[in-house]
Motif scaffolding. Structure first.
Motif, PDB file in Angstrom:
ATOM      1  N   GLU A  31      53.694  34.710  37.214  1.00  0.00           N
ATOM      2  CA  GLU A  31      52.192  34.054  37.619  1.00  0.00           C
ATOM      3  C   GLU A  31      52.226  32.312  36.460  1.00  0.00           C
ATOM      4  O   GLU A  31      52.420  32.082  35.834  1.00  0.00           O
ATOM      5  CB  GLU A  31      51.413  35.206  37.386  1.00  0.00           C
ATOM      6  N   LYS A  36      44.947  35.169  34.116  1.00  0.00           N
ATOM      7  CA  LYS A  36      43.903  35.839  33.788  1.00  0.00           C
ATOM      8  C   LYS A  36      42.794  35.261  34.656  1.00  0.00           C
ATOM      9  O   LYS A  36      41.994  36.286  34.386  1.00  0.00           O
ATOM     10  CB  LYS A  36      44.780  36.077  32.212  1.00  0.00           C
ATOM     11  N   TRP A  37      42.076  34.033  33.610  1.00  0.00           N
ATOM     12  CA  TRP A  37      41.216  33.919  33.678  1.00  0.00           C
ATOM     13  C   TRP A  37      41.101  33.773  35.564  1.00  0.00           C
ATOM     14  O   TRP A  37      39.217  33.488  35.620  1.00  0.00           O
ATOM     15  CB  TRP A  37      40.972  32.350  32.803  1.00  0.00           C
ATOM     16  N   THR A  39      41.398  35.160  37.757  1.00  0.00           N
ATOM     17  CA  THR A  39      40.985  36.902  37.921  1.00  0.00           C
ATOM     18  C   THR A  39      39.444  36.746  37.280  1.00  0.00           C
ATOM     19  O   THR A  39      38.613  37.755  38.506  1.00  0.00           O
ATOM     20  CB  THR A  39      41.894  37.907  37.588  1.00  0.00           C
ATOM     21  N   ASP A  98      42.455  35.410  22.847  1.00  0.00           N
ATOM     22  CA  ASP A  98      41.903  35.437  24.233  1.00  0.00           C
ATOM     23  C   ASP A  98      40.591  36.186  24.832  1.00  0.00           C
ATOM     24  O   ASP A  98      40.765  36.922  25.131  1.00  0.00           O
ATOM     25  CB  ASP A  98      43.364  36.794  25.405  1.00  0.00           C
TER      26      ASP A  98
END
Length: 111
Positions: A31, A36-37, A39, A98
């Motif tokens: 990925e 993640k960000w 999404t 995060d």
């Protein structure tokens, strides 16, 4: 050609094929660092605007300071009445943990 040379060529081709196959499978399954960000940006934009997301573009990362970075995205939406518009989404977070600090939205009618 001697059998030794033919055997070495075959062995070299075999190792090359194995190397290429293994590097392809790793890169296909990986990925991007911003997944993640992205999404999160998509989910929060859908919650906020109640519209279909028809396009998505990663705009980049900015390191603001040691404990603050931001990821920027542009999403193109289509509302239920057919109106299309863009939304710039900026996710600010602490890169060491995060932890999300802010999510900002800016609507744009320009592509």
């Amino acid at each position: 050609m001697s059998r030794w040379v033919v055997a070495m060529r075959r062995l070299t081709l075999l190792f090359l094929a194995l190397f290429l196959f293994s590097s392809l499978t790793v890169s296909v399954g990986a990925e991007p660092h911003y997944a993640k960000w992205g999404t999160l940006a998509v989910a929060e934009t859908q919650k906020r605007y109640h519209a279909n997301i028809i396009d998505y573009k990663y705009m980049g990362r900015t390191e603001i300071m040691a404990k603050k970075s931001e990821e920027k995205f542009k999403l193109w939406l289509k509302s239920k009445d057919g109106h299309e518009f863009g939304v710039f989404v900026t996710v600010q977070y602490d890169p060491s943990t995060d932890a999300i600090q802010t999510i900002q939205f800016k609507v744009s009618d320009q592509s």
